[in-house]
Design a protein around this motif. Structure first.
Motif, PDB file in Angstrom:
ATOM      1  N   GLY A  50       7.517 -32.415  -8.970  1.00 56.69           N
ATOM      2  CA  GLY A  50       6.359 -32.741  -8.296  1.00 56.69           C
ATOM      3  C   GLY A  50       5.316 -33.098  -9.169  1.00 56.69           C
ATOM      4  N   LYS A  51       4.155 -33.555  -8.702  1.00 55.58           N
ATOM      5  CA  LYS A  51       2.823 -33.806  -9.517  1.00 55.58           C
ATOM      6  C   LYS A  51       2.550 -32.792 -10.261  1.00 55.58           C
ATOM      7  N   ILE A  52       2.126 -31.534  -9.822  1.00 53.06           N
ATOM      8  CA  ILE A  52       1.697 -30.683 -10.610  1.00 53.06           C
ATOM      9  C   ILE A  52       2.553 -30.044 -11.777  1.00 53.06           C
ATOM     10  N   GLU A  53       4.105 -30.096 -11.407  1.00 54.09           N
ATOM     11  CA  GLU A  53       4.799 -29.855 -12.466  1.00 54.09           C
ATOM     12  C   GLU A  53       4.732 -30.761 -13.584  1.00 54.09           C
ATOM     13  N   LEU A  54       4.859 -32.091 -13.430  1.00 50.79           N
ATOM     14  CA  LEU A  54       4.576 -33.314 -14.187  1.00 50.79           C
ATOM     15  C   LEU A  54       3.382 -33.127 -14.848  1.00 50.79           C
ATOM     16  N   ALA A  55       2.304 -33.014 -14.381  1.00 45.33           N
ATOM     17  CA  ALA A  55       1.012 -32.622 -15.018  1.00 45.33           C
ATOM     18  C   ALA A  55       1.128 -31.391 -15.887  1.00 45.33           C
ATOM     19  N   ALA A  56       1.862 -30.243 -15.626  1.00 45.50           N
ATOM     20  CA  ALA A  56       1.880 -28.985 -16.440  1.00 45.50           C
ATOM     21  C   ALA A  56       2.602 -29.566 -17.927  1.00 45.50           C
ATOM     22  N   VAL A  57       3.689 -30.197 -17.495  1.00 48.79           N
ATOM     23  CA  VAL A  57       4.716 -30.438 -18.742  1.00 48.79           C
ATOM     24  C   VAL A  57       3.825 -31.694 -19.607  1.00 48.79           C
ATOM     25  N   SER A  58       3.260 -32.307 -18.932  1.00 48.52           N
ATOM     26  CA  SER A  58       2.384 -33.278 -19.964  1.00 48.52           C
ATOM     27  C   SER A  58       1.443 -32.696 -20.750  1.00 48.52           C
ATOM     28  N   ILE A  59       0.478 -31.816 -20.180  1.00 51.04           N
ATOM     29  CA  ILE A  59      -0.356 -30.988 -20.726  1.00 51.04           C
ATOM     30  C   ILE A  59       0.294 -30.043 -21.823  1.00 51.04           C
ATOM     31  N   VAL A  60       1.416 -29.426 -21.536  1.00 47.48           N
ATOM     32  CA  VAL A  60       1.876 -28.431 -22.519  1.00 47.48           C
ATOM     33  C   VAL A  60       2.531 -29.609 -23.520  1.00 47.48           C
ATOM     34  N   SER A 121      -2.546 -20.605 -20.004  1.00 50.30           N
ATOM     35  CA  SER A 121      -3.268 -20.712 -18.663  1.00 50.30           C
ATOM     36  C   SER A 121      -4.742 -20.140 -18.777  1.00 50.30           C
ATOM     37  N   PRO A 122      -5.248 -19.188 -19.422  1.00 54.08           N
ATOM     38  CA  PRO A 122      -6.678 -18.955 -19.352  1.00 54.08           C
ATOM     39  C   PRO A 122      -7.473 -20.002 -20.261  1.00 54.08           C
ATOM     40  N   ILE A 123      -6.648 -20.433 -21.175  1.00 57.03           N
ATOM     41  CA  ILE A 123      -7.305 -21.237 -22.246  1.00 57.03           C
ATOM     42  C   ILE A 123      -7.514 -22.672 -21.508  1.00 57.03           C
ATOM     43  N   LEU A 124      -6.688 -23.240 -20.626  1.00 56.17           N
ATOM     44  CA  LEU A 124      -6.793 -24.255 -19.879  1.00 56.17           C
ATOM     45  C   LEU A 124      -7.919 -24.039 -18.501  1.00 56.17           C
ATOM     46  N   ARG A 125      -7.913 -22.803 -18.143  1.00 54.30           N
ATOM     47  CA  ARG A 125      -8.941 -22.548 -17.160  1.00 54.30           C
ATOM     48  C   ARG A 125     -10.595 -22.676 -17.751  1.00 54.30           C
ATOM     49  N   LEU A 126     -10.483 -22.105 -19.130  1.00 58.42           N
ATOM     50  CA  LEU A 126     -11.874 -22.292 -19.940  1.00 58.42           C
ATOM     51  C   LEU A 126     -12.213 -23.854 -19.978  1.00 58.42           C
ATOM     52  N   LEU A 127     -10.944 -24.654 -20.056  1.00 61.19           N
ATOM     53  CA  LEU A 127     -11.424 -26.022 -20.090  1.00 61.19           C
ATOM     54  C   LEU A 127     -11.882 -26.800 -18.953  1.00 61.19           C
ATOM     55  N   ARG A 128     -11.733 -26.111 -17.802  1.00 57.60           N
ATOM     56  CA  ARG A 128     -12.008 -26.416 -16.437  1.00 57.60           C
ATOM     57  C   ARG A 128     -10.964 -27.219 -15.914  1.00 57.60           C
ATOM     58  N   ARG A 129      -9.670 -27.047 -16.155  1.00 57.10           N
ATOM     59  CA  ARG A 129      -8.426 -27.565 -15.668  1.00 57.10           C
ATOM     60  C   ARG A 129      -8.276 -26.687 -14.366  1.00 57.10           C
ATOM     61  N   SER A 130      -7.567 -27.479 -13.317  1.00 53.04           N
ATOM     62  CA  SER A 130      -7.452 -26.634 -12.107  1.00 53.04           C
ATOM     63  C   SER A 130      -6.528 -25.502 -12.040  1.00 53.04           C
ATOM     64  N   ALA A 131      -6.845 -24.582 -11.380  1.00 53.22           N
ATOM     65  CA  ALA A 131      -6.138 -23.475 -11.308  1.00 53.22           C
ATOM     66  C   ALA A 131      -4.530 -23.664 -11.161  1.00 53.22           C
ATOM     67  N   ALA A 132      -4.293 -24.396 -10.335  1.00 52.17           N
ATOM     68  CA  ALA A 132      -2.848 -24.615  -9.902  1.00 52.17           C
ATOM     69  C   ALA A 132      -2.100 -25.154 -11.175  1.00 52.17           C
ATOM     70  N   ILE A 133      -2.592 -26.259 -12.003  1.00 53.10           N
ATOM     71  CA  ILE A 133      -2.112 -26.693 -13.082  1.00 53.10           C
ATOM     72  C   ILE A 133      -2.069 -25.813 -14.239  1.00 53.10           C
ATOM     73  N   SER A 134      -3.144 -25.151 -14.312  1.00 57.19           N
ATOM     74  CA  SER A 134      -3.167 -24.211 -15.253  1.00 57.19           C
ATOM     75  C   SER A 134      -2.156 -23.048 -15.333  1.00 57.19           C
ATOM     76  N   ALA A 135      -2.053 -22.674 -14.010  1.00 55.62           N
ATOM     77  CA  ALA A 135      -0.968 -21.486 -13.563  1.00 55.62           C
ATOM     78  C   ALA A 135       0.432 -22.094 -14.020  1.00 55.62           C
TER      79      ALA A 135
END
Length: 478
Positions: A50-60, A121-135
């Motif tokens: 899925g797109k969210i999973e790909l975005a999460a892996v790319s960010i990490v 997760s909380p670090i990404l939320r502080l950087l204003r990433r979406s809640a779904a991608i951060s989680a």
């Protein structure tokens, strides 16, 4: 006859040095590609979830692991200075001690970096990433913690291999692990449907399999003089070793994060989607060309450290000339390809005509960056081989962060040149840094560097006697 004989001898020397250089550079380039492909293969399989999973892996992979990877690789690069000089000085028994020291320092650094993985997760939320991608990113990062410690073990072993010209063994192991990794990803992620957790576990298994195989080769008798088991000597002279490791990490990370800052600045532009996409495409092509320069970075650092450790200052200087010329020649080829195919390269990444057009506009800047990046990593490799990490770290801070990025902000935002202006500012910083490193090289007294290498081996090898001529060298350099 004498000039002709001299020319023949010169060609033989050049040919011999090229062979020595490629003996290290070739396998290092392939190893970089194989280990880079571990993350690429994971992203490819996760992309089908899925797109969210790909975005999460790319960010990490790009942010969290990129930060840890850069720091630990830099810490481990201190071994290129010490191991290379120790080999040519006949101090092979110290290589295992140096590697053990580096493990202590890198593993301690991993513990410091651990909160970055735990609190992704909380670090990404502080950087204003979406809640779904951060989680999702946070959950994936926590499962990737074993890879953090795997990096800490892997990089010192790599430098241990490279210093003794066993890089082909490391390449073969990396290639085999990549094959196993691909098979496991297909089985666990694609066939069994274990999702992100399965992908993270496969990554953990692959990196630790890489470490285990390399370590078994070390302790299996392949390095009888260099590895004699764990020693208490590893805890001696840790202070100086830590300082060199930190300087290496700072020097390397300042370079790695510089172009990351370009993406951050471009992301702050109005309507950045197309421009971020164009910059990202250029960076992807540049990354593949940079792997070749990284190979020469490792090769020249080993050649310089070897020759200085053997008290051959003229040979060290000659190695610098050969490595820089060879890497620059290859860089010219990549530059010519970037210029000739500046309208075709973007289509390897996208079918969007607007994005292709914007990327093609950046083709000239991409070409200039590729050429500079065929020279700059080699100069950094010389700095590592000679032990100048602290000096180059200050040069990088001044050129990159006090000149390059401020100019990029002025050109991009104040003068409204957008992505082109940002890249021009960054390029100016790189040119300035390259020029300064060239000036440092021209003014280097290689005989003094050889004397300092001898001191480094004695002091960090467990000795506490400083030679009189080394003391005089220190006074002269001050």
């Amino acid at each position: 006859m004498a000039p002709a004989a001299g020319a023949v001898a010169g060609r033989k020397n050049w040919s011999a040095e090229c062979r020595n250089m490629w003996r290290v550079a070739g396998p290092v380039i392939l190893t970089e590609i194989f280990q880079f492909m571990l993350g690429f293969v994971t992203a490819a399989f996760v992309g089908h979830i899925g797109k969210i999973e790909l975005a999460a892996v790319s960010i990490v992979n790009g942010v969290v692991e990129g930060l840890a990877f850069g720091l630990l690789l830099g810490m481990g690069s201190a071994l290129e200075t010490l191991c290379g000089q120790a080999v040519s000085a006949g101090q092979l028994q110290m290589l295992g001690v140096y590697m053990h020291r580096s493990w202590i320092i890198c593993l301690s650094t991993s513990l410091v970096l651990l909160p970055l993985y735990v609190f992704t997760s909380p670090i990404l939320r502080l950087l204003r990433r979406s809640a779904a991608i951060s989680a999702v990113s946070g959950r994936y990062a926590r499962w990737c913690v074993p890879q953090l410690f795997a990096y800490a073990v892997n990089f010192p072993i790599q430098k241990f291999y490279q210093a003794q010209s066993r890089a082909w063994v490391m390449t073969a192991i990396s290639g085999a692990v990549l094959g196993v990794h691909t098979l496991l990803d297909w089985l666990v992620v694609a066939r069994l449907g274990r999702g992100l957790v399965g992908a993270a576990v496969v990554g953990n298994v692959s990196w630790w399999l890489l470490n285990a195989t390399q370590f078994v080769y070390v302790v299996g008798g392949s390095f009888p003089e260099a590895w004699t088991g764990f020693s208490r000597k590893a805890f001696a002279s840790l202070g100086g070793f830590v300082r060199l490791s930190i300087a290496s990490a700072v020097m390397l990370c300042l370079e790695m994060w510089y172009y990351t800052a370009v993406l951050i600045l471009v992301g702050c532009l109005k309507n950045p989607e197309i421009q971020v996409g164009a910059i990202s495409i250029c960076m992807n092509y540049q990354l593949w060309t940079l792997m070749v320069a990284v190979g020469f970075n490792a090769a020249v650092s080993i050649r310089v450290s070897n020759e200085l450790g053997a008290n051959h200052p003229k040979a060290a200087k000659f190695s610098v000339v050969v490595a820089t010329s060879t890497s620059a020649t290859i860089g010219l080829i990549f530059t010519a390809v970037a210029l000739a195919a500046r309208k075709q390269i973007p289509r390897l990444f996208t079918d969007d005509d607007i994005l292709v057009k914007e990327t093609a506009k950046l083709g000239y800047l991409l070409a200039a960056t590729i050429f500079l990046n065929s020279i700059q990593p080699v100069l950094s490799g010389v700095a590592i081989g000679a032990g100048w990490q602290s000096l180059v770290a200050f040069v990088n801070i001044a050129c990159y962060y006090l000149v390059g990025l401020p100019l990029a902000a002025v050109f991009g935002f104040n003068l409204k040149l957008n992505a082109t202006g940002i890249w021009v500012g960054v390029l100016i910083g790189t040119v300035l840094q390259t020029v300064i490193l060239f000036v440092i090289l021209v003014r280097t007294k290689w005989q003094k560097e050889a004397m300092l290498a001898e001191e480094r081996i004695r002091v960090w090898g467990g000795g506490d006697v400083e030679l009189p001529h080394v003391q005089e060298t220190r006074r002269t350099r001050r």
